[in-house]
Write a protein that holds these residues in place. Structure first.
Motif, PDB file in Angstrom:
ATOM      1  N   LYS A  74       0.784  -1.208   0.076  1.00  0.00           N
ATOM      2  CA  LYS A  74       0.113   0.024   0.169  1.00  0.00           C
ATOM      3  C   LYS A  74       0.851   1.265  -0.024  1.00  0.00           C
ATOM      4  O   LYS A  74       0.502   2.271  -0.701  1.00  0.00           O
ATOM      5  N   LEU A  75       1.929   1.095   0.631  1.00  0.00           N
ATOM      6  CA  LEU A  75       2.962   2.482   0.633  1.00  0.00           C
ATOM      7  C   LEU A  75       3.370   2.782  -0.498  1.00  0.00           C
ATOM      8  O   LEU A  75       3.462   3.582  -1.142  1.00  0.00           O
ATOM      9  N   VAL A  76       4.104   1.453  -1.290  1.00  0.00           N
ATOM     10  CA  VAL A  76       4.619   1.673  -2.598  1.00  0.00           C
ATOM     11  C   VAL A  76       3.658   2.242  -3.526  1.00  0.00           C
ATOM     12  O   VAL A  76       3.787   3.159  -4.588  1.00  0.00           O
ATOM     13  N   ASP A  77       2.199   1.743  -3.276  1.00  0.00           N
ATOM     14  CA  ASP A  77       1.200   2.332  -4.426  1.00  0.00           C
ATOM     15  C   ASP A  77       0.881   3.673  -4.233  1.00  0.00           C
ATOM     16  O   ASP A  77       0.326   4.397  -5.052  1.00  0.00           O
ATOM     17  N   SER A  78       1.077   4.172  -3.003  1.00  0.00           N
ATOM     18  CA  SER A  78       0.855   5.517  -2.590  1.00  0.00           C
ATOM     19  C   SER A  78       1.699   6.668  -3.109  1.00  0.00           C
ATOM     20  O   SER A  78       1.645   7.900  -2.968  1.00  0.00           O
ATOM     21  N   LEU A  79       3.024   6.054  -3.466  1.00  0.00           N
ATOM     22  CA  LEU A  79       4.123   6.969  -3.675  1.00  0.00           C
ATOM     23  C   LEU A  79       4.553   7.004  -5.150  1.00  0.00           C
ATOM     24  O   LEU A  79       5.329   5.934  -5.318  1.00  0.00           O
ATOM     25  N   ALA A  80       4.016   7.601  -6.038  1.00  0.00           N
ATOM     26  CA  ALA A  80       4.396   7.633  -7.525  1.00  0.00           C
ATOM     27  C   ALA A  80       6.045   7.747  -7.545  1.00  0.00           C
ATOM     28  O   ALA A  80       6.792   8.676  -7.084  1.00  0.00           O
TER      29      ALA A  80
END
Length: 500
Positions: free
Chosen positions: A204-210
């Motif tokens: 989820k963190l990786v998906d939230s940070l382009a």
């Protein structure tokens, strides 16, 4: 305001559900592993809390960096991602080192520290080795939580945490029932659940940070840049751990494992208020950071005051209610008269101590927002010097009941002595507003309401869970009326001086 309400609601539901899962299944754990086995689980809880000492303050840095991500220009966002990826590497590295150390030191801990009979040392050693692996997998979860809080992903975060709490508790009971009714089996499931939680949160963190995959994984320069703030927070975290857990560390050595189990049962209930603190802190802290950064002093004070009011509204009625009905709640919860008899006095004292502790949370958020970590460090260092001998003396002279008093004494001193220093340094005026709205009025309304209702129900011989819950509900209603209807209007407040 709607965003704040949504985030607080998400945090409150998530934390509430997590607390409910932790509380509801404890009687089942007791049935399978007994009070002595729960003492080992309590020691695992201490070790889990001790891991906060090893983040070096970078957990708070992660939240602070992530809080600026959305408002930052596109050119600066890769720097924030590099900072978060560097902190992630630090967390996993520290987790590996500490986890391996615990695995190798397990025989020494079980033999020289824990107060257990010789025939159970081998089992305790095996449990400690599994604890080391569980801690390795659990520690990085704090980084992902902090980063998602900074990004204001409260709904997503609390959905995941609720599911994790459910699988942790239900899975543990299933493992104890279907596989093996031992502490070792309980801990193995904690390992599995922690790994799955960390994996989901990272995704989820990786998906939230382009652009996460487009920047390098670690930057020494970034770590150095953030190191000063992290060092101050890190040292404060170490001292905070010592203050919050030193009683349990000492008691795990002094008390027989069974009595320590009683204490940890009392702490499990007495610390539920922490689940009420976190939703408010997690929502308001990033907002206070943003307001301080823009030097919006008037709005900062309004937000600070409102956050303190909301926190006190949630914590004070519940804490006093638990204190009023400590014996009844323990008996209802465990269905064990021995547990209720031995643990009810520690529960009463620990609950009041946690309530008083909650009063200082929003002032601490204001300190962090200003980057003023030195006072917290010295405050906690002084308190540790005070706490260790006091805990040892009261535990050795007054046993289980005496061991709970240092927690209440310490936090009372914080409110009486430390809060005026904080307000003077940050030029919070009129500080009396905080004392009145965050402490005095909630305490007065809650105490009078609970006293009156308990007296009435006792006179009518209506002592049951329904009347207990009715007392809590009426008290919350009165506090809510004070906060939202007959409220102190923070819009009239003005700063007399400028915040530093």
């Amino acid at each position: 305001m709607s965003s704040l309400f949504k985030n607080i609601s998400a945090n409150f539901i998530g934390q509430g559900w997590t607390a409910l899962m932790g509380i509801c299944f404890v009687p089942v754990y007791l049935k399978f592993i007994g009070v002595e086995g729960y003492g080992l689980v309590g020691f695992f809880i201490i070790l889990s809390s001790a891991m906060s000492m090893f983040d070096g303050g970078f957990g708070a840095v992660a939240t602070r960096e992530a809080s600026t991500y959305e408002a930052s220009p596109e050119i600066d966002k890769p720097k924030i991602i590099i900072a978060l990826k560097s902190i992630e590497c630090l967390f996993w590295g520290i987790a590996t080192i500490v986890g391996v150390c615990i695995v190798f030191l397990a025989p020494l801990i079980s033999y020289y520290w824990l107060n257990i009979t010789p025939d159970k040392i081998e089992s305790a050693t095996q449990s400690l080795r599994i604890m080391g692996i569980a801690l390795l997998l659990q520690f990085p979860v704090a980084f992902y939580y902090g980063s998602l809080i900074g990004l204001q992903k409260h709904v997503t975060l609390n959905t995941i945490s609720s599911l994790s709490a459910t699988t942790r508790s239900v899975g543990a009971v299933s493992a104890l029932w279907l596989v093996s009714p031992t502490v070792e089996c309980f801990l193995i499931w904690q390992c599995i659940n922690s790994f799955a939680t960390a994996l989901v949160l990272r995704t989820k963190l990786v998906d939230s940070l382009a652009g996460w995959k487009d920047v390098k994984a670690f930057s020494v320069d970034t770590v150095r840049r953030l190191g000063r703030f992290a060092a101050g927070v890190g040292l404060t975290n170490i001292l905070s751990f010592l203050l919050m857990q030193v009683d349990k560390v000492i008691l795990s050595k002094i008390l027989p494992l069974k009595e320590f189990g009683y204490y940890m049962l009392a702490w499990t209930v007495g610390s539920i208020a922490f689940r009420l603190i976190s939703p408010v802190f997690n929502v308001y802290y990033p907002k206070i950071v943003s307001l301080v950064a823009t030097q919006n002093t008037v709005e900062t004070f309004r937000t600070f005051t409102r956050a303190s009011q909301v926190l006190s509204m949630l914590v004070t009625p519940f804490s006093l209610w638990v204190a009023f009905y400590s014996h009844e709640l323990l008996l209802l919860w465990t269905r064990d008269e021995n547990v209720a008899a031995f643990a009810n006095t520690p529960l009463l004292i620990l609950t009041l101590g946690t309530m008083v502790y909650s009063f200082m949370y929003i002032p601490y958020a204001l300190q962090l927002a200003h980057g003023w970590t030195r006072f917290g460090m010295w405050q906690n260092a002084t308190a540790v010097v005070f706490m260790v001998p006091l805990t040892y003396y009261l535990a050795t002279h007054y046993g289980l009941n005496g061991s709970a008093w240092p927690w209440l004494i310490l936090n009372t001193v914080y409110v009486v002595i430390c809060s005026p220093i904080i307000f003077r340094k940050l030029k919070v005026k009129p500080a009396r507003t905080w004392y009145t709205e965050a402490i005095f009025m909630p305490l007065l309304i809650s105490f009078l309401s609970l006293t009156a209702l308990k007296t009435l129900f006792d006179a009518l011989h209506l002592n049951n869970i329904i009347t207990m819950l009715l007392s809590l509900g009426v008290t919350y209603l009165l506090i809510a009326l004070r906060l939202f209807i007959f409220r102190f209007d923070t819009r009239r407040l003005q700063w007399r001086n400028t915040l530093i």
